[in-house]
Each structure stands twice: as structure tokens, then as C-alpha cells.
Design a protein around this motif. Structure first.
Motif, PDB file in Angstrom:
ATOM      1  N   PHE A 314      -4.742  -8.923  -2.967  1.00 49.30           N
ATOM      2  CA  PHE A 314      -4.235  -8.408  -3.893  1.00 49.30           C
ATOM      3  C   PHE A 314      -3.663  -7.613  -4.839  1.00 49.30           C
ATOM      4  CE2 PHE A 314      -5.923 -13.210  -4.292  1.00 49.30           C
ATOM      5  CZ  PHE A 314      -4.966 -13.794  -3.898  1.00 49.30           C
ATOM      6  N   ARG A 315      -5.444  -6.569  -4.675  1.00 46.03           N
ATOM      7  CA  ARG A 315      -4.998  -5.144  -5.354  1.00 46.03           C
ATOM      8  C   ARG A 315      -4.462  -4.324  -5.253  1.00 46.03           C
ATOM      9  NH1 ARG A 315     -10.895  -6.335  -5.153  1.00 46.03           N
ATOM     10  NH2 ARG A 315     -11.130  -4.571  -3.429  1.00 46.03           N
ATOM     11  N   GLY A 319       3.336  -9.906  -3.947  1.00 40.83           N
ATOM     12  CA  GLY A 319       3.386 -10.574  -3.249  1.00 40.83           C
ATOM     13  C   GLY A 319       3.333 -11.886  -3.047  1.00 40.83           C
ATOM     14  N   SER A 320       4.573 -13.556  -3.060  1.00 38.20           N
ATOM     15  CA  SER A 320       4.080 -14.458  -2.806  1.00 38.20           C
ATOM     16  C   SER A 320       2.718 -14.964  -3.219  1.00 38.20           C
ATOM     17  CB  SER A 320       5.172 -14.903  -2.931  1.00 38.20           C
ATOM     18  OG  SER A 320       6.362 -14.583  -3.610  1.00 38.20           O
ATOM     19  N   TYR A 321       1.447 -15.239  -4.102  1.00 37.68           N
ATOM     20  CA  TYR A 321       0.685 -15.147  -3.927  1.00 37.68           C
ATOM     21  C   TYR A 321       0.130 -16.745  -3.924  1.00 37.68           C
ATOM     22  CZ  TYR A 321       0.221 -10.225  -2.739  1.00 37.68           C
ATOM     23  OH  TYR A 321      -0.191  -9.712  -2.308  1.00 37.68           O
ATOM     24  N   SER A 349      -9.764 -11.470 -11.469  1.00 44.72           N
ATOM     25  CA  SER A 349      -9.160 -10.450 -11.196  1.00 44.72           C
ATOM     26  C   SER A 349      -8.070 -10.218 -11.698  1.00 44.72           C
ATOM     27  CB  SER A 349      -9.644  -9.553 -10.365  1.00 44.72           C
ATOM     28  OG  SER A 349      -9.300  -9.806  -9.240  1.00 44.72           O
ATOM     29  N   LEU A 350      -7.299 -11.598 -11.108  1.00 45.47           N
ATOM     30  CA  LEU A 350      -5.755 -11.939 -11.705  1.00 45.47           C
ATOM     31  C   LEU A 350      -5.100 -12.470 -12.218  1.00 45.47           C
ATOM     32  CD1 LEU A 350      -5.649 -14.358  -8.049  1.00 45.47           C
ATOM     33  CD2 LEU A 350      -5.868 -12.138  -7.646  1.00 45.47           C
ATOM     34  N   PHE A 351      -5.303 -12.362 -13.217  1.00 46.92           N
ATOM     35  CA  PHE A 351      -5.124 -12.308 -14.366  1.00 46.92           C
ATOM     36  C   PHE A 351      -3.834 -13.348 -14.717  1.00 46.92           C
ATOM     37  CE2 PHE A 351      -7.446  -8.708 -15.377  1.00 46.92           C
ATOM     38  CZ  PHE A 351      -7.621  -8.065 -16.078  1.00 46.92           C
ATOM     39  N   ILE A 659      -4.235  -4.973 -11.466  1.00 49.41           N
ATOM     40  CA  ILE A 659      -3.677  -6.159 -10.678  1.00 49.41           C
ATOM     41  C   ILE A 659      -2.601  -6.868 -11.847  1.00 49.41           C
ATOM     42  CG2 ILE A 659      -2.943  -8.640 -10.351  1.00 49.41           C
ATOM     43  CD1 ILE A 659      -6.063  -8.723  -8.285  1.00 49.41           C
ATOM     44  N   ASP A 660      -3.741  -6.936 -12.863  1.00 51.29           N
ATOM     45  CA  ASP A 660      -2.341  -7.053 -14.154  1.00 51.29           C
ATOM     46  C   ASP A 660      -1.741  -5.696 -14.825  1.00 51.29           C
ATOM     47  OD1 ASP A 660      -2.039  -9.225 -16.704  1.00 51.29           O
ATOM     48  OD2 ASP A 660      -3.726  -7.497 -17.561  1.00 51.29           O
TER      49      ASP A 660
END
Length: 676
Positions: A314-315, A319-321, A349-351, A659-660
Motif C-alpha cells: 500500500f505504501r 492500485g485497487s485494494y 495508515s490507509l485513511f 498514502i493519504d
């Protein structure tokens, strides 16, 4: 043992914390019969003599004695000493290129590498050492430092035929992969060996290790059905009786002991899969499919490893997660705290990307106060990861829980900052509680700023003018000598500016601040409240030219004035020609907002964009405001949107907000293209 050590002038040498006179005690501690003493000594070596990878004169002086320790086969825990020698010699800093013909960095680092190379013959006998931990550490040391490729390859392949320990064989496969990357001219036999190791009848752990190494050195030789193969091997490995990855260690209060307690239950399995993920890099489709397989494993250790590995994906990559996030959310319902905590931490951490896990987060937050506020043995409480993740995802179900926190006995300082992710409408019911808490902040405490700033931030974002009296109480009541007073005043000014014209009672106080250290913030707030350009323009022009440290903020404030700031155009044009990227970027955006002339703006935007990725979001916002006039720079936006790697992804570290910020940039790029 240690012949000649007392003749070394250790007191004349240095380590990270000063004199190295006590280093002999650490070296003797490594040979102690007490396990706790050995671990404390190794921790001391990493903590001072080889602090954060640094090499001092005392580090170099230790090398012969560390080799002597490694050579005593009856001594326990020598595997850690081998790893220390590898790190002193350069660790993985030399993994990115071939050894043939390479030049080392000058200074102590080059001398350290030379010293380890000079003693590298000692590593050859360690491949057959009676201690499995030593045998695990030996292949890496041998490949990196014994400059005899044919001999090294023969030693590794020969040992593979003899090694019986399942926990050691993967280290030999890793040695072959490292060999192929470093000795490129001699890589072919190592690659062929790895290809052979990927197939049955080898045990699953060895096959996984070989696949990970093959992905890093010869990805074209990977099997076409890589993901199902890896998932099947993972399942097969999980069904085998679990052998501890490492021998039991003493429970010490060292950093090494702390890190060991944080390790996943299946450290070896995590390492094998992490190696493969790292090698796959930007092959996000394969990595997503692999993580889905890991996250649906019956073994909680496999799922826990997958949660942490997903964080790395993710970091670094876009992509489509959604499916992965749902699977991670499902881990919040497990009885195993290690897995539940890992899932909550990653979702935090993904907001906005954590939204698909909203139902699971909300259910966990509702289960009890421990999922809303985290209490620590030392220090102030913090928001618990499940509630923080729910709020950052913009889920309105966080409002009730945050209200409970704000109404509780102790408010975690970061609460105000998390409120903004809910949006003004959803978070509006929290404003009275935020105001009440602000009114309780002491005026002269050591932590006045730390307690007040998040509350001011939230109230300004919510434009909650009823809190203006509480803001002015802080402004007038905080003593001049208060720690961080200047930062507190700026936070108050920003909050008052957020309240806009409804904060008119603050105008006299803001006017008094125009000549102080918070002049730019006060001028910006005064413009928002009063809308009188004549009142603030002299201050902003002065700060733009006379206070370089405030120039960026002054330029931003002038841009908000729009055409009313035309007298500042000459200074802003000079700033656009500045060599400092951020100043150039902000000044260019202000030029557009004031003059509406794309001529000098577009070249400055392009040069700043190309020189510093951190400016991209600010520049994309400016291009949105420019509309069709920004079209000549839209190629930058399209390139950014087509780039699979996050714009702030970097080796060696990351920020919790990367990420945000990247997702905000993507939204800004799309908005700019839509505005054309």
C-alpha cells in the motif's frame, strides 16, 4: 582469548556516545557464560560501537576480536556475531550492483569492508558449524566477503546436499540469490540451482526461499503459475509441524529483546514471503493475488505476516485494494491480539482507503473503551488504532465514539487532528465538546500548546465561531514566557481565520499581532475575518521580503488575497526566479491567483514539479484553479496518474501520512484535468 586486547588504546577511540574505553567489557560480554550478559553485550555493540550502521575507529578495532569469537565453536550465540560482522562490513549496502570492479566508499566504511574481506576465509568453516544459527548466518557472510566466486558457489551447492535442517536450507538458497546478484558474470549456475530448488521434492520452505530469490535475480525463470504455486507451498508449509525459528532467548530489557518480542509468530515464514514481495516490486496484480491467498490461510501466523506485508504494498504502489482491505478488516474479529492489532495498525495508515473495512472497524470500536483510547504505562493516552482508522476513513460512525472520548476524563492530544477527516457536516456535533475542552486548557502549563493546538485545528476547520471567546482566552492569557507561545499564537490565529467573518470580535487582537513573530498568520486570519486588504498587505509584503523564513507562508497568504495583492507582484516574480524549489512553487501559485497570467507561472510550476515530488499536490491544486489556462502543463498530470508508484515512495523510510497525501494528489490531478 582476546590476546592483545588490553594493549589497544581504547580510551583514545570513540563510538556513538564518546570514549570507547568500555568496549573491552562488551567484547568479553559476548563470550560470557550467561545468556543475558551475551545479549546485553551484543545490544551494546549495536547501540554504541556500530550505532545505526556507523563505523568508528573503535568499530574497526573490534573486528579481529569478533573474528576470534566466531572461531570458538563452543561459544553460544555466535550467529549474532557473524551478523554483526556482516553489518560492519557494509551489510546490504552492496546488494545493488556487481562486485567485479566496484569501488568502495572512502573512509572507515571502506576500511571495515577491507577488514571483513581479509578475514572472510573464517566464514567457510561456518557452513558446517554445529550451531544451526551460525550455519544460517554463514552463507550471506561468505557471498558478500569471500572474493572467490567459483569457490563460494561450490561451497554453497555442496552444503545444500549435506544440510539436514529445514530452518537452515532457506539461508543457503538466499546465499545463491545474493551470489547471482553480486557476481553477475558467474550467475548462471546459481540461477540454475535456484530453478531446480523451486521444484519438488524439496520441502516447502526451501522452495519458497528459492522462488523469492529467483524473483530477485532472474524473474524470467519464474513459473507461469507463480501465485498459485506459492499459495500451495504456504499451505503445505503451514500444515507441517511448527519448528521454532530461533532458539529460546533470555527476556532482557535491551533493544534486541524488545524487537524479538515484536517479531511475528512465524518469523521465518514472514521473511520468505517478504523476500518474494520485495522482488516482485511493482507487479501489483501478482502481489494482490498472493496476499489474498495469505490472508485466507487457516494459520493466523500466515495472516498476520500478510497484514504487515500488505502495508508495504500500500505504501509504495497505487492500485485497487478494496478486496485486500476487506480481508484485513476481517482479521479484526479474531481472538488473537497480535493479529487484531496488526490489522488495526495497517488500516490506521490507509485513511480513506480503509473505508471497505468500515463495518469491521465500527464493530471493534463498539466492543469497549480499550478500542477507543489506548492507555500506556508511561505518557499520555492516545486514540486507539481502530477508532483512529475509522475516523480517518471518514466513517460517520466514528462521531459517537469520538464524542465519548472528548467527554472522558483525558482527551488524547491527537483527537482534534483526526476529526477533520470526517468532514464539517458529519463532525459538527463534536464542535461543542471541542470548545469545552479548549476552555479547560491551562494557560501556563508545560504542555499548553500540545493540548490546545489539535483542538484549535479542529475548531478552525469546523468554522465554529462560538469558540472564539475560548480562543481569545488563550491568546490573552498565555504568559509571554510560555514554552512554544509563538506556535500557540499562530495556531490561535489560524483557528480564528477559519471562523471567518463570524470572528469579528477578534479583529482588535489580530491587528495587534501584525508586528510580532506571528504576523503572517495574523494577517491571513485578519483577511479571512475582515476582508480588508489595506490592513494586511503591508505586513505580508514586509514578511515576504524581509523574513526569508516566513516568505513561503506570506506568499500563500498573498495568493488568498487575489487581485487585491497586486502591489506584491514584483517581489513574487523575484521569488519565482529563486533557486529554492518550494519558494518558487508557492510564489508561482500566488502569481496566478493574483494576476491570472499563465506566462511566468507555467515554467515555474513545471520546473518545481520536476525537481521535487513533494510539491506535486500544491501544483496540481494550482492547475485546478487555472482551468483551461493550465492545459500546457497537463502532461505532468497525465504522467502522474499513469505512474504506478506513489510519488513519495522512497527507500529507507516513510511517513505515516504518505498514502493519504498520495491519494490527495491523485484526486487533485483528476480535478485539474476535469477543470480544463
Amino acid at each position: 582469548m582476546f590476546a592483545g586486547m588490553d594493549e589497544v588504546d581504547w580510551a583514545s577511540m570513540k563510538h556513538a556516545y564518546g570514549s570507547a574505553e568500555h568496549v573491552p567489557e562488551l567484547l568479553r560480554g559476548l563470550a560470557s557464560s550467561c545468556a543475558q550478559e551475551r545479549e546485553r553485550a551484543l545490544d551494546g555493540m549495536y547501540g554504541a560501537v556500530h550505532h545505526q550502521g556507523d563505523v568508528y575507529d573503535s568499530t574497526l578495532a573490534c573486528v579481529p576480536f569478533l573474528f576470534e569469537l566466531v572461531g570458538h565453536s563452543e561459544l553460544p550465540d555466535r550467529g549474532g556475531i557473524v551478523e554483526l560482522l556482516v553489518s560492519i562490513g557494509g551489510g546490504d549496502a552492496f546488494d545493488d550492483g556487481p562486485l567485479e570492479g566496484g569501488d568502495d566508499t572512502d573512509g572507515n566504511y571502506a576500511m571495515a569492508r577491507t577488514a571483513i574481506r581479509a578475514g572472510a576465509a573464517a566464514f567457510t568453516g561456518l557452513l558446517a558449524d554445529r550451531d544451526p544459527e551460525v550455519r544460517r548466518a554463514a552463507p550471506t557472510a561468505l557471498v558478500r566477503f569471500l572474493g572467490q566466486p567459483e569457490r563460494v558457489l561450490g561451497l554453497l551447492t555442496g552444503r545444500l546436499e549435506e544440510e539436514e535442517e529445514e530452518q537452515v536450507r532457506p539461508a543457503l538458497a538466499e546465499g545463491l540469490g545474493l551470489f547471482a546478484r553480486l557476481h553477475t558474470a558467474s550467475a548462471a549456475p546459481a540461477v540454475e540451482c535456484l530453478v531446480e530448488l523451486c521444484a519438488a521434492p524439496h520441502d516447502p520452505g526451501l522452495r519458497l526461499a528459492a522462488l523469492g530469490q529467483l524473483a530477485g535475480c532472474a524473474p524470467d525463470r519464474l513459473p507461469a503459475d507463480l501465485v498459485p504455486t506459492v499459495v500451495a507451498l504456504l499451505r503445505a508449509r503451514s500444515r507441517r509441524p511448527r519448528v521454532p525459528d530461533r532458539p529460546e532467548r533470555p527476556d532482557t530489557d535491551t533493544l534486541i529483546g524488545h524487537l524479538r518480542r515484536l517479531r511475528p509468530a512465524d518469523e521465518e515464514g514472514g521473511h520468505l514471503l517478504r523476500t518474494l514481495h520485495t522482488a516482485l516490486g511493482g507487479r501489483t496484480a501478482d502481489r494482490i493475488a498472493l496476499l489474498k491467498g495469505q490472508l485466507t490461510s487457516a494459520e493466523s501466523a500466515d495472516r498476520c505476516n500478510a497484514v504487515w506485508m500488505s502495508a508495504g504494498l500500500f505504501r509504495e504502489w497505487r492500485g485497487s485494494y478494496e478486496e485486500l482491505v476487506v480481508l484485513i478488516g476481517e482479521q479484526l474479529g479474531t481472538e488473537e491480539q497480535r493479529l487484531r492489532d496488526a490489522a488495526a495498525s495497517v488500516l490506521e495508515s490507509l485513511f480513506g482507503l480503509a473505508a471497505p473495512a468500515g463495518d469491521h472497524l465500527a464493530a471493534l470500536v463498539a466492543m469497549g473503551p480499550e478500542h477507543r483510547v489506548r492507555q500506556w504505562e508511561r505518557g499520555v493516552p492516545t486514540l486507539a488504532a481502530p477508532l483512529k482508522a475509522l475516523a480517518r476513513a471518514g466513517d460517520p460512525r466514528a462521531v459517537a465514539a469520538l464524542a465519548e472520548v472528548l467527554d472522558g476524563p483525558v482527551v488524547p492530544p491527537e483527537t482534534g487532528h483526526e476529526v477533520r477527516h470526517l468532514g464539517p457536516a458529519a463532525a459538527a456535533p463534536l464542535a461543542p465538546l471541542l470548545r469545552e475542552r479548549l476552555g479547560e486548557v491551562p494557560l501556563d502549563a508545560f504542555d499548553t500548546y500540545e493540548r490546545a493546538e489539535p483542538l484549535l485545528f479542529a475548531l478552525g476547520r469546523l468554522r465554529h465561531a462560538p469558540a472564539v471567546p475560548e480562543m481569545l482566552r488563550l491568546l490573552h492569557g498565555a504568559p509571554e514566557g510560555l514554552r512554544s507561545r509563538v506556535w500557540l499564537v499562530r495556531a490561535i490565529a489560524d483557528a480564528l481565520g477559519g471562523c471567518g467573518p463570524d470572528a469579528r470580535e477578534a479583529i482588535p487582537a489580530l491587528r495587534k499581532l501584525l508586528d510580532g513573530g506571528s504576523a503572517v498568520a495574523a494577517a491571513g486570519a485578519l483577511w479571512s475575518v475582515e476582508g480588508d486588504a489595506e490592513a494586511v498587505l503591508p505586513t505580508l509584503r514586509r514578511e515576504l521580503v524581509e523574513e526569508p523564513v516566513h516568505a513561503r507562508n506570506a506568499a500563500e497568504a498573498l495568493g488568498r488575497l487575489g487581485p487585491a495583492a497586486r502591489p506584491a507582484l514584483p517581489a513574487l516574480r523575484r521569488m519565482v526566479d529563486s533557486g529554492k524549489v518550494w519558494r518558487r512553487a508557492i510564489a508561482a501559485a500566488a502569481l496566478w491567483d493574483i494576476a491570472g497570467d499563465p506566462g511566468p507561472v507555467l515554467p515555474a510550476l513545471r520546473s518545481a514539479w520536476e525537481q521535487n515530488a513533494d510539491t506535486h499536490a500544491v501544483l496540481a491544486d494550482c492547475l485546478t484553479r487555472m482551468g483551461p489556462a493550465g492545459a500546457p502543463a497537463h502532461d505532468l498530470l497525465r504522467t502522474e496518474l499513469a505512474t504506478p508508484r506513489r510519488h513519495q515512495a522512497r527507500a529507507g523510510g516513510y511517513s505515516s501520512h504518505d498514502i493519504d497525501e498520495d491519494e490527495q494528489l491523485l484526486r487533485a490531478c483528476r480535478a485539474a484535468l476535469d477543470a480544463a
